[in-house]
Design a protein around this motif. Structure first.
Motif, PDB file in Angstrom:
ATOM      1  N   ARG A  53      88.335  20.713 -11.419  1.00  0.00           N
ATOM      2  CA  ARG A  53      89.275  21.821 -11.789  1.00  0.00           C
ATOM      3  C   ARG A  53      90.476  21.588 -10.966  1.00  0.00           C
ATOM      4  NH1 ARG A  53      85.565  25.335  -9.534  1.00  0.00           N
ATOM      5  NH2 ARG A  53      86.554  25.374  -7.894  1.00  0.00           N
ATOM      6  N   GLU A  54      90.564  21.080  -9.858  1.00  0.00           N
ATOM      7  CA  GLU A  54      91.895  21.030  -9.132  1.00  0.00           C
ATOM      8  C   GLU A  54      92.438  19.767  -9.081  1.00  0.00           C
ATOM      9  OE1 GLU A  54      91.462  23.292  -5.355  1.00  0.00           O
ATOM     10  OE2 GLU A  54      90.431  24.757  -6.604  1.00  0.00           O
ATOM     11  N   GLY A  55      91.718  18.654  -9.468  1.00  0.00           N
ATOM     12  CA  GLY A  55      92.383  17.266  -9.425  1.00  0.00           C
ATOM     13  C   GLY A  55      92.080  16.522  -8.082  1.00  0.00           C
ATOM     14  N   PRO A  56      92.491  15.406  -7.956  1.00  0.00           N
ATOM     15  CA  PRO A  56      92.248  14.503  -6.639  1.00  0.00           C
ATOM     16  C   PRO A  56      92.643  15.065  -5.638  1.00  0.00           C
ATOM     17  CG  PRO A  56      93.209  13.219  -8.494  1.00  0.00           C
ATOM     18  CD  PRO A  56      93.206  14.748  -9.115  1.00  0.00           C
ATOM     19  N   ALA A  57      91.912  14.792  -4.471  1.00  0.00           N
ATOM     20  CA  ALA A  57      92.002  15.580  -3.319  1.00  0.00           C
ATOM     21  C   ALA A  57      91.524  14.632  -2.130  1.00  0.00           C
ATOM     22  CB  ALA A  57      91.581  16.944  -2.914  1.00  0.00           C
ATOM     23  N   THR A  58      92.081  14.954  -0.562  1.00  0.00           N
ATOM     24  CA  THR A  58      91.529  14.153   0.370  1.00  0.00           C
ATOM     25  C   THR A  58      90.281  14.923   0.940  1.00  0.00           C
ATOM     26  OG1 THR A  58      92.723  15.195   1.923  1.00  0.00           O
ATOM     27  CG2 THR A  58      93.901  13.327   0.917  1.00  0.00           C
ATOM     28  N   THR A  59      89.622  13.946   1.816  1.00  0.00           N
ATOM     29  CA  THR A  59      88.338  14.671   2.247  1.00  0.00           C
ATOM     30  C   THR A  59      88.568  15.840   3.236  1.00  0.00           C
ATOM     31  OG1 THR A  59      87.152  12.643   2.430  1.00  0.00           O
ATOM     32  CG2 THR A  59      86.315  13.934   4.058  1.00  0.00           C
ATOM     33  N   SER A  60      89.910  15.674   4.108  1.00  0.00           N
ATOM     34  CA  SER A  60      90.036  16.791   4.817  1.00  0.00           C
ATOM     35  C   SER A  60      90.683  18.230   4.006  1.00  0.00           C
ATOM     36  CB  SER A  60      91.400  16.239   5.774  1.00  0.00           C
ATOM     37  OG  SER A  60      92.467  15.951   5.230  1.00  0.00           O
ATOM     38  N   SER A  61      91.199  17.954   3.018  1.00  0.00           N
ATOM     39  CA  SER A  61      91.863  18.897   2.247  1.00  0.00           C
ATOM     40  C   SER A  61      90.491  19.711   1.393  1.00  0.00           C
ATOM     41  CB  SER A  61      92.700  18.593   1.025  1.00  0.00           C
ATOM     42  OG  SER A  61      92.272  17.907   0.029  1.00  0.00           O
ATOM     43  N   LEU A  62      89.481  18.653   1.062  1.00  0.00           N
ATOM     44  CA  LEU A  62      88.250  19.248   0.467  1.00  0.00           C
ATOM     45  C   LEU A  62      87.538  20.136   1.586  1.00  0.00           C
ATOM     46  CD1 LEU A  62      87.129  16.313  -1.875  1.00  0.00           C
ATOM     47  CD2 LEU A  62      87.887  18.613  -2.562  1.00  0.00           C
ATOM     48  N   ALA A  63      87.421  19.561   2.769  1.00  0.00           N
ATOM     49  CA  ALA A  63      86.690  20.252   3.746  1.00  0.00           C
ATOM     50  C   ALA A  63      87.425  21.801   4.229  1.00  0.00           C
ATOM     51  CB  ALA A  63      86.715  19.461   4.948  1.00  0.00           C
ATOM     52  N   ARG A  64      88.843  21.556   4.114  1.00  0.00           N
ATOM     53  CA  ARG A  64      89.344  22.896   4.422  1.00  0.00           C
ATOM     54  C   ARG A  64      89.124  23.914   3.097  1.00  0.00           C
ATOM     55  NH1 ARG A  64      93.640  20.401   5.618  1.00  0.00           N
ATOM     56  NH2 ARG A  64      94.448  20.362   3.554  1.00  0.00           N
ATOM     57  N   LEU A  65      89.384  23.503   2.092  1.00  0.00           N
ATOM     58  CA  LEU A  65      88.959  24.273   0.927  1.00  0.00           C
ATOM     59  C   LEU A  65      87.605  24.922   0.942  1.00  0.00           C
ATOM     60  CD1 LEU A  65      91.017  22.502  -1.631  1.00  0.00           C
ATOM     61  CD2 LEU A  65      91.725  24.661  -0.855  1.00  0.00           C
ATOM     62  N   GLU A  66      86.456  24.166   1.531  1.00  0.00           N
ATOM     63  CA  GLU A  66      85.290  24.420   1.229  1.00  0.00           C
ATOM     64  C   GLU A  66      84.775  24.995   2.581  1.00  0.00           C
ATOM     65  OE1 GLU A  66      82.964  24.224  -1.269  1.00  0.00           O
ATOM     66  OE2 GLU A  66      84.675  23.587  -2.549  1.00  0.00           O
ATOM     67  N   GLY A  67      85.593  25.147   3.656  1.00  0.00           N
ATOM     68  CA  GLY A  67      85.360  25.982   4.672  1.00  0.00           C
ATOM     69  C   GLY A  67      84.587  25.157   5.682  1.00  0.00           C
ATOM     70  N   MET A  68      84.491  23.773   5.782  1.00  0.00           N
ATOM     71  CA  MET A  68      83.674  22.994   6.586  1.00  0.00           C
ATOM     72  C   MET A  68      84.853  21.903   7.449  1.00  0.00           C
ATOM     73  SD  MET A  68      81.831  20.413   3.897  1.00  0.00           S
ATOM     74  CE  MET A  68      80.571  21.810   3.506  1.00  0.00           C
ATOM     75  N   ARG A  69      84.030  21.197   8.341  1.00  0.00           N
ATOM     76  CA  ARG A  69      84.598  20.209   9.018  1.00  0.00           C
ATOM     77  C   ARG A  69      84.816  18.997   8.288  1.00  0.00           C
ATOM     78  NH1 ARG A  69      80.610  20.185  13.681  1.00  0.00           N
ATOM     79  NH2 ARG A  69      80.287  18.419  12.292  1.00  0.00           N
ATOM     80  N   PRO A  70      85.979  17.969   8.472  1.00  0.00           N
ATOM     81  CA  PRO A  70      86.059  16.867   7.637  1.00  0.00           C
ATOM     82  C   PRO A  70      84.817  16.018   7.945  1.00  0.00           C
ATOM     83  CG  PRO A  70      88.023  17.545   8.973  1.00  0.00           C
ATOM     84  CD  PRO A  70      86.986  18.487   9.204  1.00  0.00           C
ATOM     85  N   GLN A  71      84.276  15.899   9.167  1.00  0.00           N
ATOM     86  CA  GLN A  71      83.215  15.036   9.395  1.00  0.00           C
ATOM     87  C   GLN A  71      81.923  15.439   8.317  1.00  0.00           C
ATOM     88  OE1 GLN A  71      84.793  16.756  11.586  1.00  0.00           O
ATOM     89  NE2 GLN A  71      85.387  15.286  13.004  1.00  0.00           N
ATOM     90  N   SER A  72      81.653  16.946   8.296  1.00  0.00           N
ATOM     91  CA  SER A  72      80.832  17.380   7.232  1.00  0.00           C
ATOM     92  C   SER A  72      80.895  16.996   6.053  1.00  0.00           C
ATOM     93  CB  SER A  72      80.328  19.065   7.523  1.00  0.00           C
ATOM     94  OG  SER A  72      80.170  19.228   8.867  1.00  0.00           O
ATOM     95  N   MET A  73      82.127  17.032   5.542  1.00  0.00           N
ATOM     96  CA  MET A  73      82.671  16.975   4.047  1.00  0.00           C
ATOM     97  C   MET A  73      82.407  15.507   3.850  1.00  0.00           C
ATOM     98  SD  MET A  73      83.524  17.541   1.257  1.00  0.00           S
ATOM     99  CE  MET A  73      84.136  19.561   1.502  1.00  0.00           C
ATOM    100  N   GLY A  74      82.563  14.334   5.068  1.00  0.00           N
ATOM    101  CA  GLY A  74      82.305  13.148   4.560  1.00  0.00           C
ATOM    102  C   GLY A  74      80.742  12.878   4.504  1.00  0.00           C
ATOM    103  N   ALA A  75      79.762  13.818   4.937  1.00  0.00           N
ATOM    104  CA  ALA A  75      78.524  13.648   4.499  1.00  0.00           C
ATOM    105  C   ALA A  75      78.111  14.152   3.205  1.00  0.00           C
ATOM    106  CB  ALA A  75      77.696  14.393   5.611  1.00  0.00           C
ATOM    107  N   VAL A  76      78.892  15.053   2.748  1.00  0.00           N
ATOM    108  CA  VAL A  76      78.828  15.577   1.357  1.00  0.00           C
ATOM    109  C   VAL A  76      79.307  14.409   0.313  1.00  0.00           C
ATOM    110  CG1 VAL A  76      79.403  17.231  -0.246  1.00  0.00           C
ATOM    111  CG2 VAL A  76      78.933  17.771   2.016  1.00  0.00           C
TER     112      VAL A  76
END
Length: 150
Positions: A53-76
């Motif tokens: 929907r929103e296009g390319p993003a960094t792990t940290s921006s995805l984490a922020r948007l999804e309401g989780m820590r960047p480390q947790s997003m890395g595991a996703v």
């Protein structure tokens, strides 16, 4: 617009709300059954849909948007990369960051899943509802849209 005087629900509105919630949940489950999502978690599906929907993003921006820590997003993200659904390229502005985007394989997989769900719903509507009932459903959809549109 809902005003304070509308705050006490009528029995009919309460019943309709309960039925709509249950029906929408059941319809979502039936649609999910039509296109095998594999073993993706809800978080992984959410990330894929956000990238689509929103296009390319960094792990940290995805984490922020999804309401989780960047480390947790890395595991996703790691299993998505391993499955070939997401790929990363170095950020040209900040070499420490990686820009994640959907792969062509993922885009094809998403498209095929949507087509399967659309096909199932179209065939089911034609098989189970008369043309007059389909017209009534169209009218009901217009009313449902009024509930969610601003």
């Amino acid at each position: 617009m809902i005003t304070p005087q509308d705050s006490s629900p009528t029995p009919q509105a309460d019943s309709l709300a309960r039925e709509i919630r249950a029906l929408v949940g059941k319809l979502k489950r039936r649609l999910r059954e039509q296109a095998a999502p594999g073993d993706l978690t809800p978080s992984q599906v959410s990330v894929l849909l956000r990238l689509e929907r929103e296009g390319p993003a960094t792990t940290s921006s995805l984490a922020r948007l999804e309401g989780m820590r960047p480390q947790s997003m890395g595991a996703v993200i790691a299993p998505l990369e391993e499955a070939g659904l997401v790929s990363g390229t170095p950020d040209t502005k900040d070499g420490r960051q990686t820009i994640l985007s959907l792969t062509q394989a993922c885009r094809k997989w998403v498209e095929e899943g949507r087509a399967a769900r659309q096909d199932w719903l179209t065939r089911t509507l034609q098989a189970r509802l008369s043309p007059q009932e389909q017209d009534k459903l169209g009218e009901a959809i217009a009313l449902l849209k009024r509930l969610v549109d601003d």
